[in-house]
Design a protein around this motif. Structure first.
Motif, mmCIF file in Angstrom:
data_model
loop_
_atom_site.group_PDB
_atom_site.id
_atom_site.type_symbol
_atom_site.label_atom_id
_atom_site.label_comp_id
_atom_site.label_asym_id
_atom_site.label_seq_id
_atom_site.Cartn_x
_atom_site.Cartn_y
_atom_site.Cartn_z
ATOM 1 N N CYS A 62 0.839 -1.195 0.000
ATOM 2 C CA CYS A 62 0.000 0.000 0.000
ATOM 3 C C CYS A 62 0.874 1.244 0.000
ATOM 4 O O CYS A 62 1.873 1.301 0.721
ATOM 5 N N TRP A 63 0.482 2.259 -0.768
ATOM 6 C CA TRP A 63 1.287 3.473 -0.840
ATOM 7 C C TRP A 63 0.426 4.675 -1.195
ATOM 8 O O TRP A 63 -0.675 4.545 -1.711
ATOM 9 N N GLU A 64 0.973 5.843 -0.879
ATOM 10 C CA GLU A 64 0.310 7.094 -1.207
ATOM 11 C C GLU A 64 0.764 7.580 -2.585
ATOM 12 O O GLU A 64 1.814 7.161 -3.089
ATOM 13 N N ALA A 65 -0.003 8.490 -3.172
ATOM 14 C CA ALA A 65 0.277 8.973 -4.532
ATOM 15 C C ALA A 65 1.383 10.019 -4.506
ATOM 16 O O ALA A 65 1.153 11.207 -4.750
ATOM 17 N N LEU A 66 2.594 9.571 -4.218
ATOM 18 C CA LEU A 66 3.768 10.440 -4.194
ATOM 19 C C LEU A 66 4.650 10.147 -5.401
ATOM 20 O O LEU A 66 4.649 9.017 -5.925
ATOM 21 N N PHE B 258 6.659 6.988 -5.596
ATOM 22 C CA PHE B 258 5.917 5.735 -5.670
ATOM 23 C C PHE B 258 4.959 5.798 -6.854
ATOM 24 O O PHE B 258 3.752 5.942 -6.692
ATOM 25 N N GLU B 259 5.510 5.712 -8.038
ATOM 26 C CA GLU B 259 4.680 5.703 -9.245
ATOM 27 C C GLU B 259 5.131 4.543 -10.112
ATOM 28 O O GLU B 259 6.197 4.574 -10.726
ATOM 29 N N ILE B 260 4.305 3.513 -10.153
ATOM 30 C CA ILE B 260 4.690 2.280 -10.849
ATOM 31 C C ILE B 260 4.643 2.460 -12.362
ATOM 32 O O ILE B 260 5.532 2.013 -13.085
ATOM 33 N N LEU B 261 3.615 3.123 -12.858
ATOM 34 C CA LEU B 261 3.491 3.415 -14.289
ATOM 35 C C LEU B 261 3.434 4.921 -14.498
ATOM 36 O O LEU B 261 2.796 5.636 -13.705
ATOM 37 N N PRO B 262 4.075 5.442 -15.528
ATOM 38 C CA PRO B 262 4.038 6.884 -15.787
ATOM 39 C C PRO B 262 2.599 7.386 -15.939
ATOM 40 O O PRO B 262 1.792 6.800 -16.661
ATOM 41 N N GLY B 263 2.286 8.453 -15.223
ATOM 42 C CA GLY B 263 0.971 9.067 -15.341
ATOM 43 C C GLY B 263 -0.097 8.492 -14.431
ATOM 44 O O GLY B 263 -1.200 9.052 -14.341
ATOM 45 N N LEU B 264 0.197 7.374 -13.734
ATOM 46 C CA LEU B 264 -0.824 6.757 -12.881
ATOM 47 C C LEU B 264 -1.240 7.688 -11.745
ATOM 48 O O LEU B 264 -2.431 7.868 -11.469
ATOM 49 N N ASN B 265 -0.256 8.315 -11.095
ATOM 50 C CA ASN B 265 -0.586 9.203 -9.975
ATOM 51 C C ASN B 265 -1.434 10.390 -10.418
ATOM 52 O O ASN B 265 -2.447 10.721 -9.799
ATOM 53 N N THR C 283 -0.513 -9.491 -8.831
ATOM 54 C CA THR C 283 -1.710 -9.437 -9.663
ATOM 55 C C THR C 283 -1.528 -8.365 -10.746
ATOM 56 O O THR C 283 -0.679 -7.489 -10.629
ATOM 57 N N MET C 284 -2.344 -8.427 -11.794
ATOM 58 C CA MET C 284 -2.133 -7.490 -12.911
ATOM 59 C C MET C 284 -2.534 -6.067 -12.555
ATOM 60 O O MET C 284 -2.252 -5.127 -13.304
ATOM 61 N N GLY C 285 -3.185 -5.880 -11.402
ATOM 62 C CA GLY C 285 -3.556 -4.539 -10.991
ATOM 63 C C GLY C 285 -4.040 -4.517 -9.560
ATOM 64 O O GLY C 285 -4.048 -5.536 -8.864
ATOM 65 N N GLY C 286 -4.433 -3.332 -9.104
ATOM 66 C CA GLY C 286 -4.878 -3.168 -7.732
ATOM 67 C C GLY C 286 -6.033 -2.189 -7.658
ATOM 68 O O GLY C 286 -6.693 -1.889 -8.659
ATOM 69 N N SER C 287 -6.285 -1.682 -6.461
ATOM 70 C CA SER C 287 -7.379 -0.749 -6.224
ATOM 71 C C SER C 287 -6.868 0.520 -5.563
ATOM 72 O O SER C 287 -5.910 0.477 -4.781
ATOM 73 N N PHE C 288 -7.517 1.631 -5.862
ATOM 74 C CA PHE C 288 -7.222 2.908 -5.218
ATOM 75 C C PHE C 288 -8.418 3.282 -4.357
ATOM 76 O O PHE C 288 -9.551 3.359 -4.850
#
Length: 344
Positions: free
Chosen positions: A113-117, A120-127, A156-161
Motif C-alpha cells: 500500500c502506498w500514497e500517490a507520491l 511511488f509511481e509504478i506506471l508513468p501518469g498513474l498518480n 496481480t495485474m492490478g490493484g485498487s485505489f
C-alpha cells in the motif's frame, strides 16, 4: 474456543521471499513483456523500502459484519509505503470461479500500500490520473501472493485505489460504474455478496500493461478485465481497512521485531535477500494495566498475541477495544492469535 494453526507465528519474512521470486520474474519479463518488467522492478524497489507489518491469519482484526463508516474514516497509512503481511489459512477453500472470473488460491498475502507520491509511481501518469479524479488523495493497494498452484510469489495485474473521504453506502447496482457493477453482480450470483450489502468507492488500476491487454483480449471487454482486478483485490482492500482501523486508534502503538543479524549475515554471504525488521501492533492501555503484559505470575503470557476487537468513538478520539499485541519485546517469539468458536 479452538486455536488455529497460525496462532503461533514468528516473523513471516514474506517480503524477502517475494523479492527473490519477483526478481526472477522480472528477468523473464524483459523480453516477453518489457513494460511489465519495468513496473515489476519498481514494485520490487517499493517492497524493499516499505515499512512492514505482521498481521494475524486472514487479517482477522474485526468482524466483517461490524464494518462501518468509522473504519473507512481511519484509512490513513502510518507511513508513505507499507507492506502488510498475513497468512491466509481458511478452513474451507474459496470458489474456483466467481461468475466468469477465475480465482487463484493464495495462502500467503502481502498487501503493498502506498500514497500517490512521485517516488511511488509504478506506471508513468498513474498518480496524476488518479489525483485528477480524487484531489484529496488516497491509498493504492496491490496484492502480492503465494499459492499452491504456482508455488512462487506473484503480483496481480492490478490493484485498487481507495480515495480519502469515501463513504460506506447501500449497494446500488444501477449507480455503479461498469466494472464495479460486473464484479458485484458476479459476487452476488456466486453467493459471495448480497443485494442488501454495503459498498464504498474503490477504483481499479493495472500495473502490468501487457497482461492487462491480454485479459481484455480474452474477455473481449476492458470493463471485464477491470472487474477481474476488483475481485482479485477484494481481500487486500479489506486488509488495508482493518489494519488502518487498528493503527490509527488513539490507544494503539507499534513495537519493533528486529531483523535477525546473524541469519542475515549468512543470507548475504549466500547472495540471498536479507530478512527485514517488522512492526507489530500493541494496545497501550493493556500494556500498562493487564497482568498479561510482562507479568511473572501463573497467568502471564510470555509471547505477544492479538485479540479481535472493535472501535469505540469517544468525545475527541477513537479507541480500539481489547485487541492487543502483548509482550512485544518478548524473546519467546510472537503469537498472532485469532479465535474461532467451535460449533457444537
Amino acid at each position: 474456543m479452538q486455536e488455529k494453526p497460525n496462532d503461533h507465528v514468528q516473523a513471516l519474512n514474506y517480503c524477502a521471499h517475494a523479492i527473490e521470486d519477483l526478481r526472477e520474474t522480472e528477468s523473464m519479463f524483459r523480453s516477453l513483456a518489457p513494460k511489465s518488467a519495468v513496473a515489476l522492478h519498481r514494485i520490487i524497489d517499493m517492497l524493499q523500502s516499505s515499512v512492514k507489518f505482521i498481521l494475524p491469519n486472514c487479517c482477522n482484526l474485526i468482524d466483517p459484519a461490524e464494518m462501518r463508516q468509522a473504519h473507512l474514516d481511519l484509512v490513513r497509512l502510518p507511513f508513505p509505503c507499507v507492506a502488510f503481511e498475513a497468512p491466509w489459512d481458511k478452513e474451507e477453500d474459496g470458489p474456483e470461479h466467481i461468475g466468469d472470473f477465475k480465482q487463484t488460491p493464495a495462502t500467503k498475502r502481502i498487501a503493498l500500500c502506498w500514497e500517490a507520491l512521485p517516488e511511488f509511481e509504478i506506471l508513468p501518469g498513474l498518480n496524476s490520473e488518479v489525483l485528477n479524479a480524487f484531489s484529496e488523495g488516497g491509498v493504492f493497494i496491490l496484492p502480492i501472493y503465494w499459492g499452491p498452484e504456482q508455488k512462487k510469489w506473484t503480483v496481480t495485474m492490478g490493484g485498487s485505489f481507495i480515495p480519502y473521504g469515501g463513504e460506506i453506502r447501500d449497494l446500488a447496482m444501477d449507480q455503479q460504474l461498469p466494472a464495479t457493477r460486473i464484479a458485484n453482480a458476479a459476487k452476488i450470483e456466486a453467493g459471495q455478496a448480497n443485494q442488501k450489502g454495503k459498498e464504498f468507492r474503490a477504483e481499479p488500476f493495472y500495473v502490468l500493461p501487457e497482461f492487462f491487454e491480454e485479459a481484455v483480449s480474452v474477455y473481449g471487454d476492458r470493463e471485464k478485465a477491470y472487474a477481474q482486478i476488483i475481485l482479485d483485490c477484494h481481500d487486500e482492500t479489506m486488509v488495508l481497512i482493518q489494519a488502518c482501523s487498528v493503527i490509527n486508534c488513539a490507544n494503539v502503538t507499534t513495537a519493533e521485531v528486529a531483523a535477525p543479524a546473524a541469519l542475515n549475515k549468512k543470507r548475504r554471504e549466500k547472495g540471498k535477500q536479507p530478512f527485514f525488521s517488522y512492526k507489530v501492533l500493541q494496545l497501550t492501555e493493556d500494556r500498562k494495566s493487564s497482568g498479561l503484559s510482562g507479568a511473572k505470575g501463573q497467568h502471564s503470557s510470555p509471547r505477544m498475541h492479538l485479540r479481535r476487537g472493535h472501535l469505540r468513538r469517544l468525545e475527541n478520539k477513537t479507541v480500539w477495544v481489547r485487541p492487543a499485541m502483548i509482550n512485544a519485546e518478548s524473546k519467546s517469539g510472537v503469537v498472532l492469535k485469532d479465535y474461532a468458536v467451535s460449533k457444537s
